[in-house]
Design an enzyme around this catalytic site. Structure first.
Site, PDB file in Angstrom:
ATOM      1  N   HIS A  15       0.823  -1.212   0.000  1.00  0.00           N
ATOM      2  CA  HIS A  15       0.000   0.000   0.000  1.00  0.00           C
ATOM      3  C   HIS A  15       0.861   1.268   0.000  1.00  0.00           C
ATOM      4  O   HIS A  15       0.451   2.290  -0.549  1.00  0.00           O
ATOM      5  CB  HIS A  15      -0.993  -0.015   1.156  1.00  0.00           C
ATOM      6  CG  HIS A  15      -2.186  -0.856   0.850  1.00  0.00           C
ATOM      7  ND1 HIS A  15      -2.162  -2.234   0.944  1.00  0.00           N
ATOM      8  CD2 HIS A  15      -3.421  -0.525   0.406  1.00  0.00           C
ATOM      9  CE1 HIS A  15      -3.345  -2.706   0.575  1.00  0.00           C
ATOM     10  NE2 HIS A  15      -4.125  -1.695   0.244  1.00  0.00           N
ATOM     11  N   TRP A  69      -5.182  -5.536  -9.050  1.00  0.00           N
ATOM     12  CA  TRP A  69      -4.775  -5.257  -7.670  1.00  0.00           C
ATOM     13  C   TRP A  69      -5.219  -6.396  -6.747  1.00  0.00           C
ATOM     14  O   TRP A  69      -4.458  -6.852  -5.904  1.00  0.00           O
ATOM     15  CB  TRP A  69      -5.349  -3.919  -7.203  1.00  0.00           C
ATOM     16  CG  TRP A  69      -4.989  -3.602  -5.782  1.00  0.00           C
ATOM     17  CD1 TRP A  69      -5.786  -3.717  -4.690  1.00  0.00           C
ATOM     18  CD2 TRP A  69      -3.725  -3.124  -5.301  1.00  0.00           C
ATOM     19  NE1 TRP A  69      -5.113  -3.334  -3.557  1.00  0.00           N
ATOM     20  CE2 TRP A  69      -3.840  -2.968  -3.906  1.00  0.00           C
ATOM     21  CE3 TRP A  69      -2.517  -2.812  -5.919  1.00  0.00           C
ATOM     22  CZ2 TRP A  69      -2.791  -2.510  -3.116  1.00  0.00           C
ATOM     23  CZ3 TRP A  69      -1.470  -2.356  -5.123  1.00  0.00           C
ATOM     24  CH2 TRP A  69      -1.608  -2.211  -3.744  1.00  0.00           C
TER      25      TRP A  69
END
Length: 97
Positions: A15, A69
């Site tokens: 992230h 993702w």
């Protein structure tokens, strides 16, 4: 959502290096003030965000960037067969404005 044991640092790293195209997609979908928290005892992730138009979220699961993702994250967290994270809705218990 739930991480696999021992994967918190990798989740944070991914992230921290979030793809610019994913950030653009989320913003284009009206998402802002997105936070993800981790309960280190249970490995449960809790996410919150604001969204301008709730209906705009319906197209996210079909977007190739989102699908990519999810697949990228599926090795470190519980995932469904389409690689989306396993998630559970929460019941509101209190709100103070």
């Amino acid at each position: 959502m739930k991480l696999f044991p021992g994967k918190a640092q990798e989740y944070k790293k991914r992230h921290d290096e979030i793809w610019p195209e994913l950030v653009a997609l989320l913003k284009q979908s009206g998402i802002s003030d997105y936070y993800i928290y981790l309960d280190e005892e249970t490995n449960i992730l809790f996410g919150t965000y604001k969204v301008a138009d709730i209906d705009a979220l319906e197209v996210l699961p079909r977007n190739p960037v989102m699908q990519k993702w999810w697949q990228h994250m599926s090795d470190i967290m519980e995932s469904n067969t389409d690689h989306s994270p396993v998630s559970s809705p929460l019941v509101g218990m209190f709100y103070l404005e």
